[in-house]
Design a protein around this motif. Structure first.
Motif, PDB file in Angstrom:
ATOM      1  N   TRP A  61      28.525  27.990  35.116  1.00 35.84           N
ATOM      2  CA  TRP A  61      27.484  28.342  36.079  1.00 35.84           C
ATOM      3  C   TRP A  61      26.135  28.580  35.408  1.00 35.84           C
ATOM      4  CZ3 TRP A  61      27.847  26.956  40.781  1.00 35.84           C
ATOM      5  CH2 TRP A  61      29.078  26.929  41.432  1.00 35.84           C
ATOM      6  N   SER A  62      26.146  29.194  34.236  1.00 37.03           N
ATOM      7  CA  SER A  62      24.902  29.424  33.502  1.00 37.03           C
ATOM      8  C   SER A  62      24.278  28.097  33.083  1.00 37.03           C
ATOM      9  CB  SER A  62      25.167  30.292  32.269  1.00 37.03           C
ATOM     10  OG  SER A  62      25.669  31.558  32.632  1.00 37.03           O
ATOM     11  N   LEU A  63      25.128  27.179  32.626  1.00 36.96           N
ATOM     12  CA  LEU A  63      24.656  25.851  32.229  1.00 36.96           C
ATOM     13  C   LEU A  63      24.066  25.107  33.420  1.00 36.96           C
ATOM     14  CD1 LEU A  63      24.763  24.098  29.559  1.00 36.96           C
ATOM     15  CD2 LEU A  63      26.774  23.012  30.552  1.00 36.96           C
ATOM     16  N   LEU A  64      24.727  25.202  34.572  1.00 34.93           N
ATOM     17  CA  LEU A  64      24.259  24.508  35.771  1.00 34.93           C
ATOM     18  C   LEU A  64      22.954  25.084  36.303  1.00 34.93           C
ATOM     19  CD1 LEU A  64      27.603  23.923  37.726  1.00 34.93           C
ATOM     20  CD2 LEU A  64      26.172  22.211  36.580  1.00 34.93           C
ATOM     21  N   VAL A  65      22.835  26.419  36.270  1.00 41.52           N
ATOM     22  CA  VAL A  65      21.572  27.047  36.698  1.00 41.52           C
ATOM     23  C   VAL A  65      20.439  26.559  35.811  1.00 41.52           C
ATOM     24  CG1 VAL A  65      20.301  29.232  36.815  1.00 41.52           C
ATOM     25  CG2 VAL A  65      22.624  29.092  37.730  1.00 41.52           C
ATOM     26  N   GLY A  66      20.695  26.563  34.491  1.00 38.49           N
ATOM     27  CA  GLY A  66      19.674  26.092  33.562  1.00 38.49           C
ATOM     28  C   GLY A  66      19.321  24.636  33.790  1.00 38.49           C
ATOM     29  N   TYR A  67      20.334  23.801  33.982  1.00 42.16           N
ATOM     30  CA  TYR A  67      20.085  22.371  34.175  1.00 42.16           C
ATOM     31  C   TYR A  67      19.285  22.118  35.455  1.00 42.16           C
ATOM     32  CZ  TYR A  67      20.747  17.357  34.450  1.00 42.16           C
ATOM     33  OH  TYR A  67      20.507  16.005  34.523  1.00 42.16           O
ATOM     34  N   PHE A  68      19.629  22.846  36.507  1.00 39.09           N
ATOM     35  CA  PHE A  68      18.920  22.681  37.776  1.00 39.09           C
ATOM     36  C   PHE A  68      17.431  22.987  37.623  1.00 39.09           C
ATOM     37  CE2 PHE A  68      17.194  24.724  41.614  1.00 39.09           C
ATOM     38  CZ  PHE A  68      17.294  23.673  42.518  1.00 39.09           C
ATOM     39  N   ALA A 109      22.515  32.168  26.501  1.00 37.20           N
ATOM     40  CA  ALA A 109      22.527  31.029  25.586  1.00 37.20           C
ATOM     41  C   ALA A 109      22.888  29.740  26.328  1.00 37.20           C
ATOM     42  CB  ALA A 109      23.520  31.290  24.449  1.00 37.20           C
ATOM     43  N   TRP A 110      23.922  29.784  27.169  1.00 36.86           N
ATOM     44  CA  TRP A 110      24.322  28.598  27.934  1.00 36.86           C
ATOM     45  C   TRP A 110      23.230  28.168  28.915  1.00 36.86           C
ATOM     46  CZ3 TRP A 110      27.727  25.363  26.418  1.00 36.86           C
ATOM     47  CH2 TRP A 110      28.884  25.767  25.749  1.00 36.86           C
ATOM     48  N   CYS A 111      22.600  29.134  29.537  1.00 38.37           N
ATOM     49  CA  CYS A 111      21.514  28.807  30.475  1.00 38.37           C
ATOM     50  C   CYS A 111      20.380  28.096  29.748  1.00 38.37           C
ATOM     51  CB  CYS A 111      21.010  30.091  31.140  1.00 38.37           C
ATOM     52  SG  CYS A 111      19.671  29.815  32.323  1.00 38.37           S
ATOM     53  N   GLY A 112      20.038  28.588  28.563  1.00 38.00           N
ATOM     54  CA  GLY A 112      18.979  27.953  27.777  1.00 38.00           C
ATOM     55  C   GLY A 112      19.318  26.525  27.405  1.00 38.00           C
ATOM     56  N   LEU A 113      20.577  26.309  27.026  1.00 40.83           N
ATOM     57  CA  LEU A 113      20.989  24.937  26.706  1.00 40.83           C
ATOM     58  C   LEU A 113      20.889  24.054  27.946  1.00 40.83           C
ATOM     59  CD1 LEU A 113      22.196  22.859  24.780  1.00 40.83           C
ATOM     60  CD2 LEU A 113      24.477  23.691  25.400  1.00 40.83           C
ATOM     61  N   GLY A 114      21.277  24.599  29.095  1.00 42.77           N
ATOM     62  CA  GLY A 114      21.147  23.848  30.344  1.00 42.77           C
ATOM     63  C   GLY A 114      19.700  23.495  30.645  1.00 42.77           C
ATOM     64  N   LEU A 115      18.798  24.421  30.380  1.00 39.01           N
ATOM     65  CA  LEU A 115      17.369  24.176  30.592  1.00 39.01           C
ATOM     66  C   LEU A 115      16.866  23.034  29.716  1.00 39.01           C
ATOM     67  CD1 LEU A 115      16.238  27.881  30.854  1.00 39.01           C
ATOM     68  CD2 LEU A 115      15.514  26.114  32.467  1.00 39.01           C
ATOM     69  N   VAL A 116      17.250  23.058  28.451  1.00 39.91           N
ATOM     70  CA  VAL A 116      16.831  21.996  27.531  1.00 39.91           C
ATOM     71  C   VAL A 116      17.393  20.651  27.978  1.00 39.91           C
ATOM     72  CG1 VAL A 116      17.031  21.129  25.161  1.00 39.91           C
ATOM     73  CG2 VAL A 116      16.561  23.557  25.557  1.00 39.91           C
ATOM     74  N   LEU A 117      18.655  20.642  28.400  1.00 36.42           N
ATOM     75  CA  LEU A 117      19.268  19.397  28.878  1.00 36.42           C
ATOM     76  C   LEU A 117      18.601  18.900  30.155  1.00 36.42           C
ATOM     77  CD1 LEU A 117      23.035  20.256  28.268  1.00 36.42           C
ATOM     78  CD2 LEU A 117      21.725  18.455  27.123  1.00 36.42           C
ATOM     79  N   GLY A 118      18.342  19.821  31.087  1.00 37.98           N
ATOM     80  CA  GLY A 118      17.705  19.437  32.341  1.00 37.98           C
ATOM     81  C   GLY A 118      16.295  18.924  32.137  1.00 37.98           C
ATOM     82  N   HIS A 119      15.566  19.568  31.240  1.00 31.55           N
ATOM     83  CA  HIS A 119      14.189  19.155  30.951  1.00 31.55           C
ATOM     84  C   HIS A 119      14.164  17.809  30.221  1.00 31.55           C
ATOM     85  CE1 HIS A 119       9.884  19.893  30.146  1.00 31.55           C
ATOM     86  NE2 HIS A 119      10.120  19.314  28.972  1.00 31.55           N
ATOM     87  N   SER A 120      15.104  17.621  29.320  1.00 30.11           N
ATOM     88  CA  SER A 120      15.131  16.398  28.514  1.00 30.11           C
ATOM     89  C   SER A 120      15.772  15.220  29.240  1.00 30.11           C
ATOM     90  CB  SER A 120      15.888  16.658  27.203  1.00 30.11           C
ATOM     91  OG  SER A 120      15.282  17.687  26.451  1.00 30.11           O
TER      92      SER A 120
END
Length: 208
Positions: A9-16, A87-98
């Protein structure tokens, strides 16, 4: 199992939230110009500022920082400040942005996002590594290597301080950035990289 779903969920929030590319929002929405069609073709702060002007570059940066903070604060409060969730949210953010799904997975390089991520996770260490990166930019006159250096140094720091799980997540974020910077890295080591002299630019501004 609880940690597994927290990570997902943290990864998905970040990716979104990472999918909100403010270079595209400002470029196509306000200026009717596609940032992937000019300059370095990178939908990020540096390209917007270099081609369209400092004001638009700053606005892009502010937007990217705001989306990053929004996602991180959501996860921060939902999971009660859990470092792994952040940490997972941040990785999701980087993935979503990239790799935004709506733009054929063609996004920015994640410099502003990763900078906000490391400061949010540990502001003292984050600002320290960003200061090191700034010094490197000044002396190397390059914008490619310093972000990778601060991400590598910060990842090692987190690994040693908080354990391998958080450290590995930050290393994964760095690997994403290396992939996005791959052409710039080759240009740097072949002597074809773009040089950026911050001190000279500041001196010119002061004289004006």
């Amino acid at each position: 199992m609880e940690n597994f779903w927290m990570a997902i969920w943290s990864l998905l929030v970040g990716y979104f939230f990472g999918n909100f590319l403010f270079a595209m929002i400002i470029g196509k929405g306000l200026l009717h110009k596609d940032p992937t069609k000019f300059g370095s073709a990178n939908p990020g702060t540096a390209n917007m500022g270099a081609v369209l002007g400092k004001k638009w570059g700053i606005l892009t940066c502010v937007g990217d920082l705001a989306k990053t903070l929004t996602a991180l604060f959501i996860v921060y409060f939902v999971y009660h400040q859990a470092p792994l969730a952040i940490a997972w949210c941040g990785l999701g953010l980087v993935l979503g942005h990239s790799f935004p799904f709506w733009n054929h997975f063609n996004g920015g390089k994640g410099v502003a996002v990763s900078a906000q991520w490391i400061v949010f996770f540990n502001w003292r260490a984050g600002f320290t590594f960003l200061l090191v990166a700034l010094i490197l930019v000044i002396f190397m006159k390059n914008l490619t290597i310093p972000p990778l250096v601060y991400m590598l140094g910060y990842s090692i720091y987190v690994w040693l301080l908080m354990g391998w799980q958080c450290g590995l997540i930050f290393l994964l974020g760095m690997l994403v950035m290396i992939f996005k910077f791959r052409k710039d890295i080759i240009d740097f080591f072949t002597g074809q990289g773009k040089r950026v002299d911050i001190l000279t630019t500041i001196k010119k501004k002061i004289k004006v």
